[in-house]
Design a protein around this motif. Structure first.
Motif, PDB file in Angstrom:
ATOM      1  N   THR A   7       1.111   4.469  -8.486  1.00  0.00           N
ATOM      2  CA  THR A   7       0.041   4.421  -7.590  1.00  0.00           C
ATOM      3  C   THR A   7       0.100   3.313  -6.664  1.00  0.00           C
ATOM      4  OG1 THR A   7      -1.270   5.431  -9.388  1.00  0.00           O
ATOM      5  CG2 THR A   7      -2.448   4.469  -7.537  1.00  0.00           C
ATOM      6  N   VAL A   8       0.133   3.589  -5.406  1.00  0.00           N
ATOM      7  CA  VAL A   8       0.062   2.475  -4.111  1.00  0.00           C
ATOM      8  C   VAL A   8      -1.242   2.820  -3.297  1.00  0.00           C
ATOM      9  CG1 VAL A   8       1.309   1.839  -2.243  1.00  0.00           C
ATOM     10  CG2 VAL A   8       2.691   2.969  -4.302  1.00  0.00           C
ATOM     11  N   ILE A   9      -2.032   1.623  -3.403  1.00  0.00           N
ATOM     12  CA  ILE A   9      -3.059   1.644  -2.658  1.00  0.00           C
ATOM     13  C   ILE A   9      -2.988   0.822  -1.567  1.00  0.00           C
ATOM     14  CG2 ILE A   9      -5.665   1.341  -2.892  1.00  0.00           C
ATOM     15  CD1 ILE A   9      -5.200   1.670  -5.815  1.00  0.00           C
ATOM     16  N   PRO A  10      -3.167   1.143  -0.267  1.00  0.00           N
ATOM     17  CA  PRO A  10      -3.194   0.409   0.822  1.00  0.00           C
ATOM     18  C   PRO A  10      -4.637  -0.028   1.016  1.00  0.00           C
ATOM     19  CG  PRO A  10      -2.572   2.707   1.455  1.00  0.00           C
ATOM     20  CD  PRO A  10      -2.947   2.668  -0.008  1.00  0.00           C
ATOM     21  N   ILE A  11      -4.758  -1.558   1.164  1.00  0.00           N
ATOM     22  CA  ILE A  11      -6.074  -1.926   1.313  1.00  0.00           C
ATOM     23  C   ILE A  11      -6.134  -2.744   2.853  1.00  0.00           C
ATOM     24  CG2 ILE A  11      -7.518  -3.999   0.453  1.00  0.00           C
ATOM     25  CD1 ILE A  11      -6.128  -3.609  -2.139  1.00  0.00           C
ATOM     26  N   GLY A  12      -7.472  -2.728   3.410  1.00  0.00           N
ATOM     27  CA  GLY A  12      -7.483  -3.291   4.865  1.00  0.00           C
ATOM     28  C   GLY A  12      -7.026  -2.357   5.849  1.00  0.00           C
ATOM     29  N   THR A  13      -7.503  -0.976   5.519  1.00  0.00           N
ATOM     30  CA  THR A  13      -6.675  -0.057   6.639  1.00  0.00           C
ATOM     31  C   THR A  13      -8.054   0.177   7.486  1.00  0.00           C
ATOM     32  OG1 THR A  13      -7.899   1.862   4.976  1.00  0.00           O
ATOM     33  CG2 THR A  13      -5.376   0.983   4.659  1.00  0.00           C
ATOM     34  N   SER A  15     -10.418   2.473   6.801  1.00  0.00           N
ATOM     35  CA  SER A  15     -11.015   3.762   6.528  1.00  0.00           C
ATOM     36  C   SER A  15     -10.953   4.069   5.159  1.00  0.00           C
ATOM     37  CB  SER A  15     -10.046   4.865   7.115  1.00  0.00           C
ATOM     38  OG  SER A  15     -10.497   6.098   6.676  1.00  0.00           O
ATOM     39  N   THR A  16     -11.855   4.994   4.606  1.00  0.00           N
ATOM     40  CA  THR A  16     -11.782   5.158   3.076  1.00  0.00           C
ATOM     41  C   THR A  16     -10.707   6.519   2.681  1.00  0.00           C
ATOM     42  OG1 THR A  16     -13.653   6.615   3.416  1.00  0.00           O
ATOM     43  CG2 THR A  16     -14.249   4.410   2.513  1.00  0.00           C
ATOM     44  N   SER A  17     -10.278   6.976   3.655  1.00  0.00           N
ATOM     45  CA  SER A  17      -9.313   8.107   3.706  1.00  0.00           C
ATOM     46  C   SER A  17      -7.876   7.493   3.614  1.00  0.00           C
ATOM     47  CB  SER A  17      -9.481   9.028   4.770  1.00  0.00           C
ATOM     48  OG  SER A  17      -8.383   9.880   4.615  1.00  0.00           O
ATOM     49  N   LEU A  18      -7.066   7.729   2.799  1.00  0.00           N
ATOM     50  CA  LEU A  18      -5.815   7.391   2.522  1.00  0.00           C
ATOM     51  C   LEU A  18      -4.850   8.134   2.493  1.00  0.00           C
ATOM     52  CD1 LEU A  18      -6.567   4.782  -0.540  1.00  0.00           C
ATOM     53  CD2 LEU A  18      -6.287   4.202   1.992  1.00  0.00           C
ATOM     54  N   SER A  19      -5.184   9.710   2.718  1.00  0.00           N
ATOM     55  CA  SER A  19      -4.148  10.855   2.666  1.00  0.00           C
ATOM     56  C   SER A  19      -2.887  10.764   3.612  1.00  0.00           C
ATOM     57  CB  SER A  19      -4.973  11.992   2.955  1.00  0.00           C
ATOM     58  OG  SER A  19      -5.580  12.177   4.176  1.00  0.00           O
TER      59      SER A  19
END
Length: 102
Positions: A7-13, A15-19
């Motif tokens: 599971t890879v979670i980008p932070i500081g994007t 937006s709450t959408s990561l798709s």
């Protein structure tokens, strides 16, 4: 053959959408050699030799940075069974057989 769940979670994007990031990572996996993979709603299952999986993990972890993420958190679970061949499908079938037995 090893099986891994990543599971890879980008932070500081911003937006709450990561798709979009997930789509970029799936495209990157198309270039990975020696693995098969399956996207799930909560991560990605990788199957292959341990070196091939670890190279795919490196690729997946780096992809969000190239897509603009400022921070990335990656979680990895590895099942490396060496006494016999194993696969995600085989593991599920084993549990399904046991469920039918009862």
């Amino acid at each position: 053959m090893a099986i891994a769940e990543i599971t890879v979670i980008p932070i500081g994007t911003g937006s709450t959408s990561l798709s979009g990031y997930v789509a970029d990572m799936q495209r990157a996996l198309e270039e990975a050699k020696g693995i098969t993979y399956e996207l799930t709603s909560m991560g990605t299952i990788l199957e292959g030799s341990l070196p091939a999986i670890l190279e795919a993990v490196r690729l997946l972890h780096e992809t969000p940075f190239r897509s603009g993420a400022l921070r990335v958190s990656t979680s990895l679970k590895i099942d490396d069974r060496r006494d016999q061949d194993s696969s995600s499908r085989q593991k599920l079938e084993s549990v399904e057989r046991k469920l039918r037995e009862q």
